[in-house]
Design a protein around this motif. Structure first.
Motif, short mmCIF file in Angstrom:
data_model
loop_
_atom_site.label_atom_id
_atom_site.label_comp_id
_atom_site.label_asym_id
_atom_site.label_seq_id
_atom_site.Cartn_x
_atom_site.Cartn_y
_atom_site.Cartn_z
N LEU A 155 109.66 27.01 42.29
CA LEU A 155 110.69 26.18 41.66
C LEU A 155 110.46 25.89 40.18
N PRO A 156 109.24 25.60 39.74
CA PRO A 156 109.04 25.36 38.31
C PRO A 156 109.48 26.54 37.43
N ASP A 157 109.32 27.76 37.94
CA ASP A 157 109.77 28.93 37.18
C ASP A 157 111.29 28.91 37.00
N VAL A 158 112.01 28.43 38.00
CA VAL A 158 113.46 28.33 37.89
C VAL A 158 113.82 27.30 36.81
N ARG A 188 112.02 26.36 34.29
CA ARG A 188 111.68 26.90 32.98
C ARG A 188 112.71 27.95 32.54
N GLN A 189 113.23 28.72 33.48
CA GLN A 189 114.26 29.71 33.13
C GLN A 189 115.55 29.02 32.70
N VAL A 190 115.91 27.94 33.37
CA VAL A 190 117.09 27.16 32.97
C VAL A 190 116.91 26.67 31.54
N GLU A 191 115.71 26.16 31.23
CA GLU A 191 115.44 25.69 29.87
C GLU A 191 115.53 26.84 28.87
#
Length: 144
Positions: free
Chosen positions: A106-109, A111-114
Protein backbone atom coordinates in the motif's frame (compact mmCIF):
# COMPACT_ATOMS: atom_id res chain seq x y z
CA UNK A 1 -5.79 14.48 -1.97
CA UNK A 2 -6.80 17.62 -0.12
CA UNK A 3 -6.10 21.04 -1.66
CA UNK A 4 -5.88 23.52 1.19
CA UNK A 5 -7.49 26.95 1.22
CA UNK A 6 -3.96 28.30 1.63
CA UNK A 7 -2.82 26.67 -1.64
CA UNK A 8 -5.95 27.85 -3.47
CA UNK A 9 -5.58 31.42 -2.21
CA UNK A 10 -1.86 31.47 -2.98
CA UNK A 11 -2.45 30.33 -6.54
CA UNK A 12 -5.23 32.85 -7.10
CA UNK A 13 -3.05 35.66 -5.70
CA UNK A 14 -0.17 34.68 -7.99
CA UNK A 15 -2.50 34.63 -10.98
CA UNK A 16 -3.60 38.19 -10.13
CA UNK A 17 0.06 39.22 -10.01
CA UNK A 18 0.73 37.45 -13.32
CA UNK A 19 -1.95 39.59 -14.97
CA UNK A 20 -0.22 42.81 -13.86
CA UNK A 21 3.53 42.16 -14.08
CA UNK A 22 4.43 45.81 -14.81
CA UNK A 23 3.05 47.25 -11.58
CA UNK A 24 2.89 46.12 -7.98
CA UNK A 25 -0.39 45.01 -6.46
CA UNK A 26 -1.30 45.40 -2.82
CA UNK A 27 -2.69 42.60 -0.71
CA UNK A 28 -5.84 44.67 -0.35
CA UNK A 29 -6.32 44.81 -4.13
CA UNK A 30 -5.67 41.08 -4.56
CA UNK A 31 -7.95 40.14 -1.66
CA UNK A 32 -10.74 42.31 -3.03
CA UNK A 33 -10.39 41.07 -6.60
CA UNK A 34 -10.28 37.38 -5.63
CA UNK A 35 -12.66 37.59 -2.65
CA UNK A 36 -10.03 36.23 -0.28
CA UNK A 37 -9.94 37.16 3.43
CA UNK A 38 -7.29 39.88 3.71
CA UNK A 39 -5.62 38.66 6.92
CA UNK A 40 -5.30 35.13 5.59
CA UNK A 41 -3.91 36.40 2.28
CA UNK A 42 -1.34 38.55 4.07
CA UNK A 43 0.14 35.49 5.79
CA UNK A 44 0.03 33.45 2.58
CA UNK A 45 1.86 36.16 0.64
CA UNK A 46 4.53 36.15 3.35
CA UNK A 47 5.12 32.45 2.72
CA UNK A 48 5.22 33.04 -1.05
CA UNK A 49 7.82 35.77 -0.50
CA UNK A 50 9.99 33.46 1.61
CA UNK A 51 9.81 30.87 -1.19
CA UNK A 52 10.86 33.47 -3.79
CA UNK A 53 7.58 33.28 -5.68
CA UNK A 54 6.79 36.94 -4.99
CA UNK A 55 8.91 39.97 -4.25
CA UNK A 56 7.83 43.09 -2.46
CA UNK A 57 8.53 46.77 -2.17
CA UNK A 58 7.45 48.98 0.72
CA UNK A 59 6.05 52.46 0.45
CA UNK A 60 3.25 54.26 -1.34
CA UNK A 61 4.43 52.89 -4.68
CA UNK A 62 4.94 49.45 -3.16
CA UNK A 63 3.22 46.14 -3.32
CA UNK A 64 3.95 42.70 -4.71
CA UNK A 65 5.21 41.32 -8.01
CA UNK A 66 5.92 37.79 -9.14
CA UNK A 67 9.36 36.66 -8.06
CA UNK A 68 9.87 34.79 -11.33
CA UNK A 69 8.16 34.84 -14.72
CA UNK A 70 4.68 33.28 -14.72
CA UNK A 71 5.92 30.62 -17.13
CA UNK A 72 8.51 29.52 -14.57
CA UNK A 73 6.12 29.05 -11.64
CA UNK A 74 4.23 25.76 -11.51
CA UNK A 75 1.30 24.77 -9.35
CA UNK A 76 3.66 22.29 -7.70
CA UNK A 77 5.94 25.19 -6.71
CA UNK A 78 2.99 27.00 -5.15
CA UNK A 79 1.64 24.02 -3.21
CA UNK A 80 5.05 23.11 -1.87
CA UNK A 81 5.73 26.73 -0.88
CA UNK A 82 2.63 27.03 1.28
CA UNK A 83 1.86 23.45 2.32
CA UNK A 84 5.23 21.69 2.29
CA UNK A 85 4.79 18.06 1.31
CA UNK A 86 2.31 17.44 -1.46
CA UNK A 87 0.68 14.44 0.18
CA UNK A 88 0.97 13.27 3.77
CA UNK A 89 -0.59 10.41 5.68
CA UNK A 90 -1.82 11.54 9.08
CA UNK A 91 0.62 14.45 8.89
CA UNK A 92 3.65 12.32 7.99
CA UNK A 93 5.46 12.35 4.65
CA UNK A 94 5.31 9.13 2.66
CA UNK A 95 9.05 8.56 2.20
CA UNK A 96 9.75 5.93 4.86
CA UNK A 97 6.22 4.62 5.24
CA UNK A 98 6.05 0.82 5.65
CA UNK A 99 3.21 -1.54 6.57
CA UNK A 100 3.46 -5.17 7.67
CA UNK A 101 1.92 -8.24 6.07
CA UNK A 102 -0.81 -7.96 3.46
CA UNK A 103 -0.70 -4.12 3.51
CA UNK A 104 3.02 -4.02 2.60
CA UNK A 105 2.30 -2.87 -0.97
CA UNK A 106 0.00 0.00 0.00
CA UNK A 107 2.71 2.62 0.71
CA UNK A 108 3.94 2.18 -2.87
CA UNK A 109 0.46 3.07 -4.11
CA UNK A 110 0.38 6.21 -1.96
CA UNK A 111 3.83 7.21 -3.22
CA UNK A 112 2.70 6.66 -6.82
CA UNK A 113 -0.35 8.86 -6.22
CA UNK A 114 2.00 11.56 -4.92
CA UNK A 115 4.34 11.18 -7.90
CA UNK A 116 1.46 11.35 -10.38
CA UNK A 117 -0.02 14.42 -8.68
CA UNK A 118 3.41 16.09 -8.68
CA UNK A 119 3.77 15.35 -12.41
CA UNK A 120 0.41 16.95 -13.19
CA UNK A 121 0.95 19.99 -10.96
CA UNK A 122 4.54 20.40 -12.13
CA UNK A 123 3.32 20.56 -15.72
CA UNK A 124 0.95 23.49 -15.15
CA UNK A 125 2.43 26.98 -15.00
CA UNK A 126 0.72 30.19 -13.99
CA UNK A 127 1.18 31.44 -17.55
CA UNK A 128 -0.65 28.40 -18.95
CA UNK A 129 -3.68 29.21 -16.78
CA UNK A 130 -4.03 32.78 -18.02
CA UNK A 131 -6.06 33.63 -21.10
CA UNK A 132 -3.65 34.88 -23.79
CA UNK A 133 -4.86 38.48 -23.50
CA UNK A 134 -4.15 38.49 -19.75
CA UNK A 135 -0.58 37.19 -19.84
CA UNK A 136 1.33 40.45 -20.34
CA UNK A 137 5.05 40.94 -20.49
CA UNK A 138 6.63 42.88 -17.62
CA UNK A 139 7.83 46.37 -18.42
CA UNK A 140 11.06 45.95 -16.41
CA UNK A 141 10.94 47.65 -13.07
CA UNK A 142 14.09 47.80 -11.02
CA UNK A 143 12.45 46.88 -7.70
CA UNK A 144 13.88 44.02 -5.73
Amino acid sequence: MHISAKADYATRALLELACEPARPLTCEAIASSQEIPFRFLKSVVGELRKAGLVRSQRGCEGGYWLGRPAGDITLLDVLRAVDGALITLRGTELGGLEYPGPAAGLPDVWRQVEADAAAVLGGVTLASLLPAREARQPAGNGAA
